[in-house]
Design an enzyme around this catalytic site. Structure first.
Site, PDB file in Angstrom:
ATOM      1  N   GLY A  24      -8.240  -7.397  -2.652  1.00  0.00           N
ATOM      2  CA  GLY A  24      -8.765  -8.620  -3.249  1.00  0.00           C
ATOM      3  C   GLY A  24      -9.346  -9.577  -2.233  1.00  0.00           C
ATOM      4  N   LYS A  43     -10.162  -8.746   6.884  1.00  0.00           N
ATOM      5  CA  LYS A  43      -9.255  -9.404   5.940  1.00  0.00           C
ATOM      6  C   LYS A  43      -9.604 -10.880   5.878  1.00  0.00           C
ATOM      7  CE  LYS A  43      -4.396  -9.745   4.795  1.00  0.00           C
ATOM      8  NZ  LYS A  43      -3.024  -9.516   5.264  1.00  0.00           N
ATOM      9  N   ARG A  85      -8.154  -5.824  10.709  1.00  0.00           N
ATOM     10  CA  ARG A  85      -6.927  -5.029  10.695  1.00  0.00           C
ATOM     11  C   ARG A  85      -7.264  -3.567  10.961  1.00  0.00           C
ATOM     12  NH1 ARG A  85      -2.834  -5.955   5.856  1.00  0.00           N
ATOM     13  NH2 ARG A  85      -4.470  -5.010   4.585  1.00  0.00           N
ATOM     14  N   ARG A  90      -1.949   3.716   0.106  1.00  0.00           N
ATOM     15  CA  ARG A  90      -0.615   3.257  -0.261  1.00  0.00           C
ATOM     16  C   ARG A  90       0.000   4.183  -1.306  1.00  0.00           C
ATOM     17  NH1 ARG A  90      -2.058  -2.561   0.451  1.00  0.00           N
ATOM     18  NH2 ARG A  90      -4.067  -2.399   1.507  1.00  0.00           N
ATOM     19  N   ASP A 150       2.683  -1.033  -3.357  1.00  0.00           N
ATOM     20  CA  ASP A 150       1.318  -1.241  -2.854  1.00  0.00           C
ATOM     21  C   ASP A 150       1.341  -1.706  -1.397  1.00  0.00           C
ATOM     22  OD1 ASP A 150       2.456  -3.511  -4.392  1.00  0.00           O
ATOM     23  OD2 ASP A 150       0.784  -4.613  -3.511  1.00  0.00           O
TER      24      ASP A 150
HETATM   25  P1  AMP Z   1      -0.204  -9.144  -1.149  1.00  0.00           P
HETATM   26  O1  AMP Z   1       0.798 -10.108  -1.645  1.00  0.00           O
HETATM   27  O2  AMP Z   1      -0.860  -9.582   0.115  1.00  0.00           O
HETATM   28  O3  AMP Z   1       0.333  -7.752  -1.072  1.00  0.00           O
HETATM   29  O4  AMP Z   1      -1.374  -9.121  -2.215  1.00  0.00           O
HETATM   30  C1  AMP Z   1      -1.208  -8.613  -3.514  1.00  0.00           C
HETATM   31  C2  AMP Z   1      -2.554  -8.468  -4.161  1.00  0.00           C
HETATM   32  O5  AMP Z   1      -3.183  -9.749  -4.319  1.00  0.00           O
HETATM   33  C3  AMP Z   1      -3.519  -7.621  -3.373  1.00  0.00           C
HETATM   34  O6  AMP Z   1      -4.261  -6.851  -4.274  1.00  0.00           O
HETATM   35  C4  AMP Z   1      -4.378  -8.635  -2.662  1.00  0.00           C
HETATM   36  O7  AMP Z   1      -5.649  -8.149  -2.348  1.00  0.00           O
HETATM   37  C5  AMP Z   1      -4.446  -9.762  -3.695  1.00  0.00           C
HETATM   38  N1  AMP Z   1      -4.658 -11.063  -3.053  1.00  0.00           N
HETATM   39  C6  AMP Z   1      -3.799 -11.743  -2.287  1.00  0.00           C
HETATM   40  N2  AMP Z   1      -4.330 -12.899  -1.856  1.00  0.00           N
HETATM   41  C7  AMP Z   1      -5.583 -12.970  -2.365  1.00  0.00           C
HETATM   42  C8  AMP Z   1      -6.655 -13.917  -2.277  1.00  0.00           C
HETATM   43  N3  AMP Z   1      -6.560 -15.044  -1.578  1.00  0.00           N
HETATM   44  N4  AMP Z   1      -7.789 -13.636  -2.947  1.00  0.00           N
HETATM   45  C9  AMP Z   1      -7.909 -12.510  -3.659  1.00  0.00           C
HETATM   46  N5  AMP Z   1      -6.958 -11.587  -3.770  1.00  0.00           N
HETATM   47  C10 AMP Z   1      -5.797 -11.797  -3.139  1.00  0.00           C
HETATM   48 MG    MG Z   2      -0.237  -6.320   0.124  1.00  0.00          MG
END
Ligand code: AMP
Ligand code: MG
Length: 517
Positions: free
Chosen positions: A96, A117, A180, A187, A256
């Protein structure tokens, strides 16, 4: 703003993931940022990737790190995945706020994913802005590189920049991006995505890809998918044993966030423990303590069960038999973990070859650490010093020493250390810090080894917060660079490193960490 033309630096790209069918990803360009500035380049990693570190720090390099231009051969995609988050199924996730630029062949012959990232929105951003605040960028840089230096399998950071624009969270914050690097970003959740859709063709393609890339020996097995499963389990058992050995709490062990390559990923609400407590939780979103320190091996096992389940359709033609085979392999996880765990902890105590008695010695030490609320890192370090000739300048004694509670245990440990080398040493042992029988043992190697596996410097939460505050509030990156420099050399103490080796003062203790997404 549109993307600048491709940069001239020649990355050795050889992109294979993008050759998988289009339902594995979405093509996506990074969204440019207004005024990127370099924070840091990881020279050692750049060399490994065959990328000129000087170039990375140049205007062109910064522009690539920021997503304002693309290196020749990059083919940016956002990958799709699903996952179990805190035990609940989420059928639709994906990159995301990240983009895979491609895969580079390193000078070591390995293949590495290069990922941006914080590079803007993608089809998987849901409500998110696709951006990253500076704080989490610095945190990931610090902790992942510290993990690498501590010998733990991990994704890494090649470089980071500030974006020149703000991201809006509870308050506006400076934005940042990082590059990164991972052996791959595939995953458990990537497999789960296709399994849930009963897209067995995609599942098989992905399994073939992972086997070829990470576990080629599995290709020759009777059931390659089962063999892959067992190899991933072994890698994860080792990884979580290493986390336990260093006091690392991941904080968000969702499927994930579990890579098939066995690398640590997602440095969101992670933390290193200061005082030892098995139930320790730092993550602000982990209300039930699901991902507490002591639960990490069990949760890894749970995640392995998710993996096993999705692989069933690829193991032979008889589903019932496949389920039995997976179950049987899965039962081996506890044994895999315990073996890694006991070997690591006993070598941390200077006992290379663990006996069943040593397991008791290890458990008793941990129980004492818990009851005395000792600092996890410094206790192992101090023990390493007790096993070695003392050097006042290099000793952490002024920061940590064992209380009287430890005296009987230390006596047992010294006896065991002495007996390890002298067939049977019946010398009466007393409880003073230095033991003549230990000093005279010929096995200095094992004792010196203790100083090389029990670090004195870890990325403590209060240090990370101090660095992030200076950078975010004052644009001052000097504390960040200083911390990075010290964490590059975590097994050496000198009195001038006192501040960085010390546990937090009561008012500095950090109780919670945040994803910061
Ligand atoms: P994480 O908690 O980093 O594992 O993220 C969980 C999901 O939320 C993943 O699919 C990330 O890509 C998405 N995500 C986290 N932060 C953001 C953001 N600021 N904008 C868009 N997607 C996000
Ligand atoms: Mg993550």
């Amino acid at each position: 703003m549109s993307l600048a033309k491709s940069s001239t630096m020649n990355f050795r790209f050889d992109n294979t993931y993008v050759r998988l069918p289009e339902r594995f990803y979405s093509h996506q360009m990074p969204e440019p940022v207004p005024n990127p500035r370099l924070i840091r380049v990881n020279h050692q990693l750049a060399d490994l990737l065959g990328i000129d570190p000087q170039w990375l720090g140049s205007e062109e390099g910064i522009s690539v790190i920021a997503g304002n231009s693309l290196p020749i051969g990059a083919d940016p995609i956002a990958t799709v995945y699903a996952g179990h988050q805190f035990g609940s199924w989420n059928p639709q996730l994906g990159d995301g706020r990240a983009l895979l630029l491609g895969e580079v062949l390193g000078t070591d012959g390995e293949r590495y994913d290069i990922q941006l990232k914080g590079s803007g929105q993608t089809p998987y951003s849901r409500m998110g802005d696709g951006r990253a605040p500076l704080g989490p960028v610095l945190r990931e840089y610090i902790v992942s590189e510290a993990m690498a230096r501590l010998g733990i399998n991990t994704t890494r950071v090649l470089a980071a920049v500030t974006s020149g624009s703000q991201v809006i969270r509870e308050t506006p914050l400076p934005g940042g991006l990082l590059v990164r690097v991972a052996k791959s970003h595939i995953r458990i959740g990537t497999l789960e995505f296709f399994a849930a859709r009963q897209d067995f063709e995609a599942l098989q393609l992905l399994v073939n890809h992972v086997i070829q890339r990470h576990y080629p020996a599995a290709a020759d097995a009777r059931y390659p998918a089962l063999s892959l499963f067992e190899m991933v389990m072994a890698a994860q058992a080792k990884l979580v044993a290493n986390w336990q050995g260093i006091g690392f709490i991941h904080g968000v062990m969702n499927t994930d966030n579990t890579l098939l390559s066995g690398e640590t990923i997602d440095y969101g609400p992670c933390a290193f423990m200061d005082t030892y407590h098995p139930a320790r939780v730092y993550s602000s979103i982990d209300h039930q303590g699901r991902y507490a320190y002591r639960n990490q091996p069990g949760i890894t096992h749970w995640n392995m069960a998710c993996l096993g389940q999705v692989l069933v359709p690829l193991i032979g033609d008889d589903e019932k038999q496949a389920v039995e085979l997976v179950k049987e392999s899965l039962q081996g996880f506890a044994g895999l973990f315990l073996e890694e765990n006991i070997n690591l902890l006993s070598s941390k105590l200077g006992l290379a070859q663990a006996t069943p008695d040593d397991e008791v010695l290890v458990r008793d030490f941990l129980n004492l650490l818990e009851s005395s609320e000792s600092d996890f890192t410094l206790a192992f370090r101090r023990l390493s010093e007790l096993a070695n000739p003392e050097d006042g300048i290099k000793s952490i004694r002024e920061l940590f020493d064992f209380t009287d509670d430890f005296t009987p245990w230390l006596t047992r440990w010294r006896k065991r250390m002495a007996h390890k080398n002298l067939a049977l040493n019946n010398t009466t042992l007393n409880n003073t810090a230095r033991q003549p029988d230990m000093e005279s043992t010929p096995d200095t190697e094992a004792r010196q080894q203790m100083l090389l596996i029990n670090p004195v410097l870890i990325p403590r939460n209060h240090l990370i917060e101090e660095v992030i505050t200076a950078a975010t509030n004052d644009g001052n990156f000097a504390p960040f660079h200083k911390l990075m420099e010290l964490l590059d050399d975590p097994f050496n103490y000198h009195k001038n490193r006192r501040k960085y080796a010390s546990p937090p003062l009561p008012e500095q203790v950090v109780q919670q960490t945040f994803c910061g997404t």
